[in-house]
Design a protein around this motif. Structure first.
Motif, PDB file in Angstrom:
ATOM      1  N   SER A 182       8.221 -28.979  -9.610  1.00 37.75           N
ATOM      2  CA  SER A 182       8.000 -27.751 -10.381  1.00 37.75           C
ATOM      3  C   SER A 182       9.290 -27.143 -10.927  1.00 37.75           C
ATOM      4  O   SER A 182       9.254 -26.225 -11.743  1.00 37.75           O
ATOM      5  N   THR A 183      10.438 -27.648 -10.497  1.00 40.25           N
ATOM      6  CA  THR A 183      11.720 -27.093 -10.923  1.00 40.25           C
ATOM      7  C   THR A 183      12.110 -27.647 -12.297  1.00 40.25           C
ATOM      8  O   THR A 183      12.067 -28.863 -12.510  1.00 40.25           O
ATOM      9  N   PRO A 184      12.472 -26.778 -13.233  1.00 40.82           N
ATOM     10  CA  PRO A 184      12.892 -27.241 -14.558  1.00 40.82           C
ATOM     11  C   PRO A 184      14.107 -28.169 -14.463  1.00 40.82           C
ATOM     12  O   PRO A 184      15.028 -27.914 -13.688  1.00 40.82           O
ATOM     13  N   ARG A 185      14.093 -29.238 -15.224  1.00 41.74           N
ATOM     14  CA  ARG A 185      15.206 -30.185 -15.230  1.00 41.74           C
ATOM     15  C   ARG A 185      16.251 -29.796 -16.262  1.00 41.74           C
ATOM     16  O   ARG A 185      15.909 -29.518 -17.418  1.00 41.74           O
ATOM     17  N   PRO A 186      17.529 -29.763 -15.866  1.00 33.52           N
ATOM     18  CA  PRO A 186      18.579 -29.465 -16.854  1.00 33.52           C
ATOM     19  C   PRO A 186      18.778 -30.646 -17.790  1.00 33.52           C
ATOM     20  O   PRO A 186      18.409 -31.789 -17.483  1.00 33.52           O
ATOM     21  N   ASN A 187      19.358 -30.378 -18.921  1.00 35.43           N
ATOM     22  CA  ASN A 187      19.633 -31.419 -19.908  1.00 35.43           C
ATOM     23  C   ASN A 187      20.935 -32.126 -19.531  1.00 35.43           C
ATOM     24  O   ASN A 187      22.007 -31.523 -19.552  1.00 35.43           O
ATOM     25  N   LEU A 188      20.839 -33.395 -19.160  1.00 38.54           N
ATOM     26  CA  LEU A 188      22.011 -34.156 -18.754  1.00 38.54           C
ATOM     27  C   LEU A 188      22.356 -35.221 -19.797  1.00 38.54           C
ATOM     28  O   LEU A 188      21.508 -35.628 -20.594  1.00 38.54           O
ATOM     29  N   VAL A 189      23.597 -35.670 -19.760  1.00 40.18           N
ATOM     30  CA  VAL A 189      24.029 -36.766 -20.634  1.00 40.18           C
ATOM     31  C   VAL A 189      23.629 -38.079 -19.974  1.00 40.18           C
ATOM     32  O   VAL A 189      23.940 -38.325 -18.805  1.00 40.18           O
ATOM     33  N   SER A 190      22.935 -38.943 -20.709  1.00 37.66           N
ATOM     34  CA  SER A 190      22.538 -40.237 -20.163  1.00 37.66           C
ATOM     35  C   SER A 190      23.694 -41.229 -20.279  1.00 37.66           C
ATOM     36  O   SER A 190      24.641 -41.020 -21.048  1.00 37.66           O
TER      37      SER A 190
END
Length: 278
Positions: free
Chosen positions: A174-182
């Protein structure tokens, strides 16, 4: 003379903060900083300057601290300009003395930071995997700045804080995922700027990933200022050894690698072909 035990060529990570001595073992002064210096002894020693740049809080200083001191720096401390020294033993007869320059990414230092690039042998550009903007700045700010002051020196691109990905995976659904660099995004950026190597590190959880980056940086930087260019200060055998080392390492400046394992495998292969007793 060919080394009778070429198979013993090893990559030994630096342990502790080893300062570069002002005089070499045989009492012969080492050349000025920034230039590759061959010492007139039974072993060969080379000096290399590595400059580390990138956005504030992207992980530059933590990366260096982890390598030099084998410790993870828990708290963030803004950096002005700091210099660290370390010795990397390529083999029993060849040592690279690194001068590692840590710089500030703050815009207030934009006018004075270029002074750090003088006589650099290699530049490491860092960004944070947890901050996509820091990767965008690699293209828009850091690469142009580096190329303005270091037009021919090799560049390595390093994504810091790789442990963030594991932490995100372990978050509750349920926790929003941060935007990470792949990884693919980082690799694409590395190819775009013509980086020698792209690698991801975690100074927090992986000493080996940090060691790998600095080992390849040391080997790639040795000779970029013309290793063996000062043979007058060395005997004939030492001069030939320095030139041989430069030839062995020259391939890495002609080929890009998407990972350090490939680079290190190539380095071992080259060393096995022509490791030399100085």
């Amino acid at each position: 003379m060919k080394d009778k035990v070429c198979s013993d060529f090893v990559f030994m990570p630096l342990k502790g903060d080893q300062r570069v001595p002002p005089m070499a073992t045989g009492g012969v002064p080492v050349a000025a900083a920034g230039g590759a210096a061959v010492v007139e002894t039974d072993s060969t020693e080379v000096k290399s300057k590595i400059v580390v740049v990138g956005d504030c809080e992207c992980g530059k200083t933590t990366l260096i601290h982890r390598y030099v001191k084998s410790k993870f720096q828990e708290t963030y401390t803004p950096t002005g300009f700091d210099t660290y020294s370390g010795s990397y033993n390529v083999s029993d007869t060849y040592t690279i003395h690194m001068s590692i320059w840590d710089t500030s990414g703050d815009t207030g230092y934009d006018r004075v930071r270029p002074l750090s690039y003088s006589d650099a042998d290699l530049v490491i550009i860092c960004f944070s995997i947890s901050n996509p903007e820091s990767m965008e700045n690699v293209v828009s700010k850091w690469h142009p700045e580096v190329r303005e002051h270091c037009p021919t020196q090799p560049i390595m691109l390093v994504g810091c804080k790789a442990d963030i990905r594991s932490e995100v995976k372990n978050l509750p659904p349920s926790t929003p995922r941060p935007n990470l660099v792949s990884y693919d995004q980082g690799l694409k950026t590395a190819k775009h700027i013509g980086a020698l190597v792209y690698s991801e590190t975690s100074a927090k959880t992986s000493q080996r990933s940090v060691n790998d980056v600095m080992e390849v940086a040391a080997l790639s930087s040795a000779g970029t200022s013309g290793t063996g260019a000062a043979p007058a200060a060395a005997n004939a055998s030492a001069g030939e050894g320095a030139n041989s080392f430069g030839r062995q390492r020259s391939f890495i400046r002609r080929k890009r690698f998407s990972g350090l394992s490939d680079a290190k495998a190539q380095l071992r292969k080259e060393a096995a072909k022509s490791c030399v007793v100085m």
